[in-house]
Enzyme design. Structure first.
Site, PDB file in Angstrom:
ATOM      1  N   LYS A 100      33.218  57.583  96.645  1.00 38.96           N
ATOM      2  CA  LYS A 100      33.926  56.496  96.563  1.00 38.96           C
ATOM      3  C   LYS A 100      33.294  55.218  97.640  1.00 38.96           C
ATOM      4  CE  LYS A 100      38.352  58.221  95.347  1.00 38.96           C
ATOM      5  NZ  LYS A 100      39.611  58.839  95.580  1.00 38.96           N
ATOM      6  N   LYS A 156      36.244  61.272  84.457  1.00 36.23           N
ATOM      7  CA  LYS A 156      37.572  61.988  84.406  1.00 36.23           C
ATOM      8  C   LYS A 156      38.552  60.911  84.007  1.00 36.23           C
ATOM      9  CE  LYS A 156      40.064  62.057  88.532  1.00 36.23           C
ATOM     10  NZ  LYS A 156      40.218  62.241  90.038  1.00 36.23           N
ATOM     11  N   LYS A 183      43.769  55.850  84.929  1.00 39.91           N
ATOM     12  CA  LYS A 183      44.163  54.777  84.579  1.00 39.91           C
ATOM     13  C   LYS A 183      43.307  53.687  84.885  1.00 39.91           C
ATOM     14  CE  LYS A 183      48.690  52.641  84.419  1.00 39.91           C
ATOM     15  NZ  LYS A 183      50.079  52.801  84.694  1.00 39.91           N
TER      16      LYS A 183
END
Ligand code: SF4
Length: 326
Positions: A111, A191, A194
């Site tokens: 990240k 993965k 949303k």
């Protein structure tokens, strides 16, 4: 009885990935353990997000969890920020957590690499996870392979705290490892998430489910109907395992390997099974959605119970830390 803790971010509607990968298992665990489940909004704010929709997404996630089968009479469901002791314990645990361990976390490195300016909250995310678990002295945590590293760190943090402040103070939580292979997004690449727009919402209509499943990625090596496929590398097969009977899964495996059918037939069977399995979930979601005050009441009751458990832990934590109690 073992106490289980697990959390999910308030991303709005539950999708197939988090249902198959976590929530289906949470529902099953209610029968066996004392379960504490949290919608972890304090975790969600470590990434860019829209404050205007966070509360609505939190409520929508609660609707999805209740519709999926979490039963407030058999588990505790609450919103993380409604129990301020999570942040307090996190601060305490920060003081025994080596910086190098946090910097080595794979999720942090992934990240952080995608951000120009990395907030400290992203680095300390696993410490908050450790606090989530240890606050309730939970000794079992359902995890997928991708969360094992964070749980291992939580165990180490508990160990370090215990060494410094009292043997056996916190249990070192054990994983309940999910055997389900991770469901990838419909693009078959990453993965299901949303933010990547590659999901099927758990509460979508039968037409929407089919419209999304139809073009979904399969075994990329299966270029034509005549080519045999490899179900082990196909995301559709992974989803079949969650919704189809074992006989059907064996049939899919055979038909795929022998080119006995096309991917569209395979997906149609899956869509029919998914639609049938999710119909009651959709119905329950409509019922819960029609009573938002009842959803808030469930979350309020859960938070009240958790605040009592959390405060009992924190009284002891403050005592062993030697903080002034007057
Ligand atoms: S037949 Fe089914 S399992 Fe095989 S590649 Fe096609 S969709 Fe995947």
């Amino acid at each position: 009885m073992h106490r289980v803790f697990s959390g999910i971010q308030p991303s709005g509607e539950l999708h197939l990935g988090n249902y198959v990968g976590a929530v289906k298992n949470w529902v099953a665990l209610q029968a066996e353990f004392e379960c504490v489940y949290s919608i972890v909004d304090l975790h969600a704010i470590t990434q860019p997000y829209d404050p205007a929709v966070l509360a609505a997404r939190t409520l929508e996630m609660a609707v999805g969890l209740l519709a999926a089968g979490l039963d407030p009479s058999r588990c505790t469901l609450f919103v993380q920020s409604h129990v301020p002791q999570h942040a307090e314990l996190m601060w305490v645990l920060n003081t025994v957590t080596p910086l190098g361990h946090l910097e080595r976390m794979t999720q942090f490195k992934d990240k952080a690499a995608r951000q120009e300016s990395v907030p400290a909250g992203l680095l300390n995310y696993p410490v908050l996870q450790a606090a989530d678990i240890l606050l309730y002295r939970a000794d079992r945590v359902p995890v997928g392979e991708d969360q094992l590293q964070h749980l291992e760190l939580a165990r180490e943090i508990a160990h370090k705290f215990n060494l410094r402040f009292g043997e056996g103070f916190f249990p070192e939580p054990e994983p309940i490892l999910s055997t389900t292979k991770r469901v990838l997004g419909l693009d078959g690449q990453a993965k299901m998430s949303k933010s990547l727009g590659n999901t099927i919402g758990l509460l979508e209509s039968p037409e929407e489910i089919w419209a999304k499943l139809r073009p979904a990625m399969t075994d990329p090596a299966r270029k034509t109907r005549k080519d045999p496929g490899d179900p082990d590398v196909c995301n559709i097969f992974t989803i079949h395992k969650a919704f189809s009977s074992s006989e059907q899964v064996a049939h899919v495996d055979r038909q795929c390997r022998t080119a006995g059918w096309g991917c569209l037939e395979c997906k149609r069977l899956l869509a029919d099974n998914m639609i049938a399995a999710l119909a009651p979930v959709r119905e329950r979601a409509a019922e819960w959605r029609a009573r938002p005050e009842r959803v808030r009441e469930v979350l309020g009751d859960g938070a009240a119970r958790c605040r009592a458990l959390a405060e009992a832990t924190m009284v002891e934590v403050r005592r062993v830390l030697g903080l002034a109690s007057w």
